[in-house]
Design a protein around this motif. Structure first.
Motif, PDB file in Angstrom:
ATOM      1  N   PRO A   1       0.791  -1.244   0.000  1.00 45.23           N
ATOM      2  CA  PRO A   1       0.000   0.000   0.000  1.00 45.23           C
ATOM      3  C   PRO A   1       0.818   1.286   0.000  1.00 45.23           C
ATOM      4  O   PRO A   1       1.781   1.422   0.750  1.00 45.23           O
ATOM      5  CB  PRO A   1      -0.812  -0.118   1.286  1.00 45.23           C
ATOM      6  CG  PRO A   1      -0.960  -1.579   1.510  1.00 45.23           C
ATOM      7  CD  PRO A   1       0.337  -2.178   1.046  1.00 45.23           C
ATOM      8  N   VAL A   2       0.386   2.211  -0.869  1.00 44.29           N
ATOM      9  CA  VAL A   2       0.990   3.549  -0.916  1.00 44.29           C
ATOM     10  C   VAL A   2      -0.081   4.618  -0.676  1.00 44.29           C
ATOM     11  O   VAL A   2       0.152   5.792  -0.891  1.00 44.29           O
ATOM     12  CB  VAL A   2       1.690   3.808  -2.269  1.00 44.29           C
ATOM     13  CG1 VAL A   2       2.929   2.943  -2.404  1.00 44.29           C
ATOM     14  CG2 VAL A   2       0.744   3.573  -3.447  1.00 44.29           C
ATOM     15  N   TYR A   3      -1.254   4.180  -0.206  1.00 41.81           N
ATOM     16  CA  TYR A   3      -2.358   5.103   0.020  1.00 41.81           C
ATOM     17  C   TYR A   3      -2.128   5.911   1.296  1.00 41.81           C
ATOM     18  O   TYR A   3      -1.312   5.540   2.153  1.00 41.81           O
ATOM     19  CB  TYR A   3      -3.676   4.335   0.156  1.00 41.81           C
ATOM     20  CG  TYR A   3      -3.879   3.243  -0.864  1.00 41.81           C
ATOM     21  CD1 TYR A   3      -4.336   3.545  -2.144  1.00 41.81           C
ATOM     22  CD2 TYR A   3      -3.616   1.910  -0.560  1.00 41.81           C
ATOM     23  CE1 TYR A   3      -4.535   2.540  -3.084  1.00 41.81           C
ATOM     24  CE2 TYR A   3      -3.809   0.903  -1.495  1.00 41.81           C
ATOM     25  CZ  TYR A   3      -4.267   1.216  -2.751  1.00 41.81           C
ATOM     26  OH  TYR A   3      -4.453   0.228  -3.673  1.00 41.81           O
ATOM     27  N   GLU A   4      -2.901   6.991   1.439  1.00 43.00           N
ATOM     28  CA  GLU A   4      -2.788   7.820   2.635  1.00 43.00           C
ATOM     29  C   GLU A   4      -3.094   6.977   3.883  1.00 43.00           C
ATOM     30  O   GLU A   4      -4.085   6.247   3.922  1.00 43.00           O
ATOM     31  CB  GLU A   4      -3.750   9.003   2.554  1.00 43.00           C
ATOM     32  CG  GLU A   4      -3.503  10.048   3.622  1.00 43.00           C
ATOM     33  CD  GLU A   4      -4.235  11.348   3.311  1.00 43.00           C
ATOM     34  OE1 GLU A   4      -5.317  11.556   3.888  1.00 43.00           O
ATOM     35  OE2 GLU A   4      -3.736  12.127   2.494  1.00 43.00           O
ATOM     36  N   SER A   5      -2.246   7.103   4.896  1.00 40.45           N
ATOM     37  CA  SER A   5      -2.364   6.249   6.079  1.00 40.45           C
ATOM     38  C   SER A   5      -1.600   6.864   7.241  1.00 40.45           C
ATOM     39  O   SER A   5      -0.532   7.443   7.052  1.00 40.45           O
ATOM     40  CB  SER A   5      -1.773   4.867   5.780  1.00 40.45           C
ATOM     41  OG  SER A   5      -1.599   4.110   6.958  1.00 40.45           O
ATOM     42  N   PRO A   6      -2.129   6.715   8.467  1.00 40.85           N
ATOM     43  CA  PRO A   6      -1.355   7.147   9.639  1.00 40.85           C
ATOM     44  C   PRO A   6      -0.264   6.152  10.033  1.00 40.85           C
ATOM     45  O   PRO A   6       0.472   6.373  10.991  1.00 40.85           O
ATOM     46  CB  PRO A   6      -2.416   7.256  10.739  1.00 40.85           C
ATOM     47  CG  PRO A   6      -3.545   6.395  10.302  1.00 40.85           C
ATOM     48  CD  PRO A   6      -3.522   6.360   8.803  1.00 40.85           C
ATOM     49  N   ASN A   7      -0.191   5.022   9.311  1.00 42.42           N
ATOM     50  CA  ASN A   7       0.913   4.074   9.500  1.00 42.42           C
ATOM     51  C   ASN A   7       0.904   3.351  10.836  1.00 42.42           C
ATOM     52  O   ASN A   7       1.964   3.061  11.388  1.00 42.42           O
ATOM     53  CB  ASN A   7       2.270   4.765   9.294  1.00 42.42           C
ATOM     54  CG  ASN A   7       2.708   4.719   7.851  1.00 42.42           C
ATOM     55  OD1 ASN A   7       2.488   3.724   7.169  1.00 42.42           O
ATOM     56  ND2 ASN A   7       3.283   5.807   7.381  1.00 42.42           N
ATOM     57  N   ASP A   8      -0.251   3.049  11.351  1.00 39.32           N
ATOM     58  CA  ASP A   8      -0.288   2.204  12.542  1.00 39.32           C
ATOM     59  C   ASP A   8       0.192   0.798  12.192  1.00 39.32           C
ATOM     60  O   ASP A   8       0.882   0.157  12.972  1.00 39.32           O
ATOM     61  CB  ASP A   8      -1.721   2.143  13.090  1.00 39.32           C
ATOM     62  CG  ASP A   8      -1.802   1.341  14.375  1.00 39.32           C
ATOM     63  OD1 ASP A   8      -1.126   1.723  15.351  1.00 39.32           O
ATOM     64  OD2 ASP A   8      -2.536   0.328  14.408  1.00 39.32           O
TER      65      ASP A   8
ATOM     66  N   ILE B   1      -5.724   2.285   6.033  1.00 39.28           N
ATOM     67  CA  ILE B   1      -5.860   3.322   5.005  1.00 39.28           C
ATOM     68  C   ILE B   1      -6.875   4.377   5.438  1.00 39.28           C
ATOM     69  O   ILE B   1      -7.998   4.048   5.813  1.00 39.28           O
ATOM     70  CB  ILE B   1      -6.267   2.681   3.659  1.00 39.28           C
ATOM     71  CG1 ILE B   1      -5.139   1.744   3.188  1.00 39.28           C
ATOM     72  CG2 ILE B   1      -6.542   3.752   2.608  1.00 39.28           C
ATOM     73  CD1 ILE B   1      -5.530   0.846   2.037  1.00 39.28           C
ATOM     74  N   SER B   2      -6.449   5.640   5.356  1.00 35.46           N
ATOM     75  CA  SER B   2      -7.349   6.742   5.726  1.00 35.46           C
ATOM     76  C   SER B   2      -7.956   7.432   4.513  1.00 35.46           C
ATOM     77  O   SER B   2      -8.936   8.165   4.643  1.00 35.46           O
ATOM     78  CB  SER B   2      -6.613   7.763   6.605  1.00 35.46           C
ATOM     79  OG  SER B   2      -5.442   8.216   5.963  1.00 35.46           O
ATOM     80  N   ASP B   3      -7.384   7.200   3.314  1.00 42.75           N
ATOM     81  CA  ASP B   3      -7.999   7.700   2.086  1.00 42.75           C
ATOM     82  C   ASP B   3      -7.517   6.832   0.927  1.00 42.75           C
ATOM     83  O   ASP B   3      -6.334   6.836   0.591  1.00 42.75           O
ATOM     84  CB  ASP B   3      -7.641   9.164   1.831  1.00 42.75           C
ATOM     85  CG  ASP B   3      -8.502   9.797   0.737  1.00 42.75           C
ATOM     86  OD1 ASP B   3      -8.873   9.080  -0.214  1.00 42.75           O
ATOM     87  OD2 ASP B   3      -8.795  11.008   0.830  1.00 42.75           O
TER      88      ASP B   3
ATOM     89  N   THR C   1     -10.509  -0.276   7.459  1.00 38.19           N
ATOM     90  CA  THR C   1      -9.875   0.996   7.117  1.00 38.19           C
ATOM     91  C   THR C   1      -9.062   1.445   8.333  1.00 38.19           C
ATOM     92  O   THR C   1      -9.001   0.751   9.342  1.00 38.19           O
ATOM     93  CB  THR C   1     -10.918   2.091   6.807  1.00 38.19           C
ATOM     94  OG1 THR C   1     -11.593   2.443   8.020  1.00 38.19           O
ATOM     95  CG2 THR C   1     -11.916   1.644   5.763  1.00 38.19           C
ATOM     96  N   SER C   2      -8.496   2.631   8.238  1.00 40.16           N
ATOM     97  CA  SER C   2      -7.945   3.297   9.416  1.00 40.16           C
ATOM     98  C   SER C   2      -9.084   3.918  10.220  1.00 40.16           C
ATOM     99  O   SER C   2     -10.125   4.282   9.664  1.00 40.16           O
ATOM    100  CB  SER C   2      -6.980   4.393   8.978  1.00 40.16           C
ATOM    101  OG  SER C   2      -6.686   5.259  10.065  1.00 40.16           O
ATOM    102  N   ASP C   3      -8.883   4.061  11.519  1.00 39.55           N
ATOM    103  CA  ASP C   3      -9.882   4.787  12.321  1.00 39.55           C
ATOM    104  C   ASP C   3      -9.841   6.291  12.017  1.00 39.55           C
ATOM    105  O   ASP C   3     -10.686   7.049  12.476  1.00 39.55           O
ATOM    106  CB  ASP C   3      -9.708   4.526  13.816  1.00 39.55           C
ATOM    107  CG  ASP C   3      -8.393   5.066  14.371  1.00 39.55           C
ATOM    108  OD1 ASP C   3      -7.495   5.435  13.586  1.00 39.55           O
ATOM    109  OD2 ASP C   3      -8.257   5.121  15.609  1.00 39.55           O
ATOM    110  N   GLU C   4      -8.854   6.708  11.202  1.00 39.93           N
ATOM    111  CA  GLU C   4      -8.779   8.111  10.787  1.00 39.93           C
ATOM    112  C   GLU C   4      -9.425   8.345   9.419  1.00 39.93           C
ATOM    113  O   GLU C   4      -9.400   9.458   8.898  1.00 39.93           O
ATOM    114  CB  GLU C   4      -7.313   8.574  10.791  1.00 39.93           C
ATOM    115  CG  GLU C   4      -6.703   8.543  12.194  1.00 39.93           C
ATOM    116  CD  GLU C   4      -5.275   9.039  12.246  1.00 39.93           C
ATOM    117  OE1 GLU C   4      -4.931   9.950  11.448  1.00 39.93           O
ATOM    118  OE2 GLU C   4      -4.494   8.527  13.082  1.00 39.93           O
ATOM    119  N   HIS C   5     -10.006   7.299   8.846  1.00 44.23           N
ATOM    120  CA  HIS C   5     -10.738   7.453   7.587  1.00 44.23           C
ATOM    121  C   HIS C   5     -11.992   8.294   7.828  1.00 44.23           C
ATOM    122  O   HIS C   5     -12.616   8.206   8.886  1.00 44.23           O
ATOM    123  CB  HIS C   5     -11.137   6.071   7.046  1.00 44.23           C
ATOM    124  CG  HIS C   5     -11.581   6.084   5.611  1.00 44.23           C
ATOM    125  ND1 HIS C   5     -12.770   6.646   5.199  1.00 44.23           N
ATOM    126  CD2 HIS C   5     -10.991   5.595   4.486  1.00 44.23           C
ATOM    127  CE1 HIS C   5     -12.905   6.500   3.892  1.00 44.23           C
ATOM    128  NE2 HIS C   5     -11.834   5.873   3.431  1.00 44.23           N
TER     129      HIS C   5
END
Length: 560
Positions: A52-59, A65-67, A104-108
């Motif tokens: 993955p290269v998508y937007e992510s907070p990297n947990d 993935i956040s977007d 997803t990420s919880d920041e999505h």
């Protein structure tokens, strides 16, 4: 079975964070990948699988993935990604992207909305439940340890997360969620992506009611995987996904499917069912752990177990489904350290393991650094490790085990073994970065690196290059039927492939000692051709009886 382009292909996996850093920030990036595409092309592979290269907070290093439609800043921009894709296609290679849609990420944005209230339009994008008698809704244990439930005080309910608490599971029962996923996939396919590797895709269907798992030992949390692996609607979802999206594009799909059996795989990969092209099995990756233990409870690999398992998958999917063939990926330790000998026989055992795998029926996957024989690493301190799974395990395990004992398990099985930076040359930080690498480089980079490999005609790199070219020259390697020999031998892994009037015989010695190989008297041939070998062998040498040296591999083509 009809021939599909991905059956002839070889895949190369890039873990972008650790591949090549172009701007000196210590993190691999898209421009770094572009810089090395000629190297990958030189190897001869057909498909690049990009983690993955998508937007992510990297947990969880991008698997949160956040977007889904943006590129992570650390890796570059969408323009960089588009340039990379164009450069891959210019070299007649294809790109397989990671599809992470169990969670997803919880920041999505979806989850941020879902948290706000129980009647928010996005609430049912995720799986929420009230507590049960003062505790979590059920007793399932997360893959990363602890409960699968996280309490959210905003609405006084729990949400489900099979992985990290920052990776809430999507609710695939909700048709809107499925449509969001399909539209997102079309977004990337319309940009020119050639396929998807589907992260834990057989987790997306959960059993109705989410009941407690059996708990005879009365533990706080127990494995609930029987309730969310290969769930009741998984085939409905995959067939719908195929119909709505994949049927409209000429693409390749591989499903990462922990817990899937051969029988499951036949359903997932049968062409007439229209689900996925192939799956990643995990069974052969569990053979060096104690029965009923976790992956960290290690034991030596028994070769007869490995032969039995790989043969079962080869025979089980023969002419009905399709296998993916792999030793390494971003979640697995380095195979030359795991199943080979990374000290005295690093070169020989790396080549032997490659031969044993690439001559089987299926699509081979090579993980970055495998083609130069990169090894596991043993950092001195837990503080030098980055992987969330490893850190969580360590914090739990040191409560009851000696720290050094826990570290030994990490040295053998930790995911950071695969994630140390790619070793390009013998300069500082192995030529990966001019900055401070996000994860320390394996100290053996002075000896094990690309520059050294490319200068040595007998290197592991050129051996992989030859394996790939043989696959393109000999149809039998792609289409031949598999049959195991020496079923009960604990040193020799040997098998045949048969196609039309030809036979391949593969001989591999999985040991530090010499061993006698005798050709079964049922194998009769008129001429033989030595296709590949990792020791000096005379073409005219007889194969009826021969001595295989430590970690030796040979492949002969026999013709009647």
């Amino acid at each position: 079975m009809k021939s599909n382009w991905w059956k002839d292909a070889v895949v190369y996996q890039i873990y972008p964070r650790s591949f090549n850093d172009s701007n000196g920030d210590g993190i691999g990036d898209l421009q770094g990948i572009i810089e090395k595409l000629n190297y990958i092309k030189k190897l001869g592979v057909d498909i690049i699988w990009l983690s993955p290269v998508y937007e992510s907070p990297n947990d969880d290093n991008g698997y949160d993935i956040s977007d889904y439609r943006k590129i992570m800043n650390e890796f570059g921009t969408m323009r960089d990604w588009e340039e990379m894709l164009a450069e891959i296609h210019k070299r007649d290679m294809k790109l397989m992207m990671d599809l992470v849609v169990n969670h997803t990420s919880d920041e999505h944005h979806w989850f941020q909305e879902a948290r706000k209230s129980k009647d928010n339009p996005y609430r049912d994008y995720y799986i929420w439940r009230p507590g049960k008698e003062g505790r979590e809704p059920n007793n399932w244990e997360s893959v990363f340890g602890g409960s699968v439930w996280q309490y959210d005080s905003l609405t006084s309910e729990y949400y489900l997360h099979i992985f990290s608490r920052k990776q809430p599971d999507l609710n695939w029962e909700n048709e809107k969620v499925r449509q969001e996923v399909y539209e997102m996939m079309k977004f990337w396919l319309d940009k020119g992506v050639n396929g998807f590797r589907m992260d834990v895709i057989n987790f997306i269907s959960k059993i109705e009611g989410l009941p407690d798992a059996p708990n005879p030992e009365n533990k706080q949390y127990v494995s609930g995987e029987k309730f969310f692996i290969n769930g009741p609607k998984i085939h409905d979802y995959l067939q719908e996904l195929h119909k709505e999206v994949l049927a409209n594009y000429e693409v390749v799909t591989v499903g990462e499917m922990p817990g899937a059996t051969v029988e499951d795989a036949l359903l997932y990969t049968a062409e007439d069912r229209k689900e996925v092209d192939m799956i990643f099995t995990f069974e052969h990756m569990d053979l060096d752990k104690q029965k009923d233990g976790s992956k960290w409870d290690i034991k030596p690999l028994k070769l007869t177990d490995l032969k039995e398992n790989l043969s079962k998958w080869q025979k089980g999917l023969q002419n009905k489904g399709w296998n993916s063939l792999y030793w390494n990926n971003h979640d697995q330790p380095r195979v030359v350290s795991r199943f080979g000998n990374d000290k005295e026989y690093r070169m020989e055992s790396a080549k032997m393991l490659a031969t044993c795998l690439h001559m089987m029926k299926g699509t081979p996957y090579i993980y970055q650094g495998e083609e130069i024989g990169m090894t596991n690493v043993a950092f001195h301190s837990i503080d030098e490790y980055k992987d969330i799974e490893t850190l969580n395990m360590y914090n739990e395990a040191v409560r009851i085990n000696h720290p050094q004992q826990v570290m030994e398990s990490i040295y053998a099985k930790g995911r950071d073994n695969a994630r140390t930076p790619m070793q390009w040359d013998d300069s500082k930080n192995a030529g990966f970065t001019t900055g401070e690498p996000w994860l320390k480089v394996n100290p053996n980079y002075k000896e094990v690196n690309v520059e050294t490999a490319l200068k040595d005609p007998n290197s592991i790199f050129y051996y992989y290059q030859k394996l790939i070219s043989l696959r393109k020259e000999h149809e039998i390697i792609v289409h031949g039927d598999f049959s195991l020999l020496y079923e009960y031998d604990e040193q020799i892994f040997s098998y045949t492939r048969t196609y039309q009037n030809e036979m391949l015989i593969v001989m591999a010695n999985f040991s530090d000692g010499e061993t006698l190989f005798e050709l079964p008297n049922t194998i009769i041939y008129e001429t033989k051709q030595l296709l590949i070998h990792n020791y000096d062998v005379r073409e005219e040498e007889k194969i009826e009886v021969c001595i295989l040296r430590p970690w030796e591999a040979r492949v002969y083509k026999l013709i009647n």
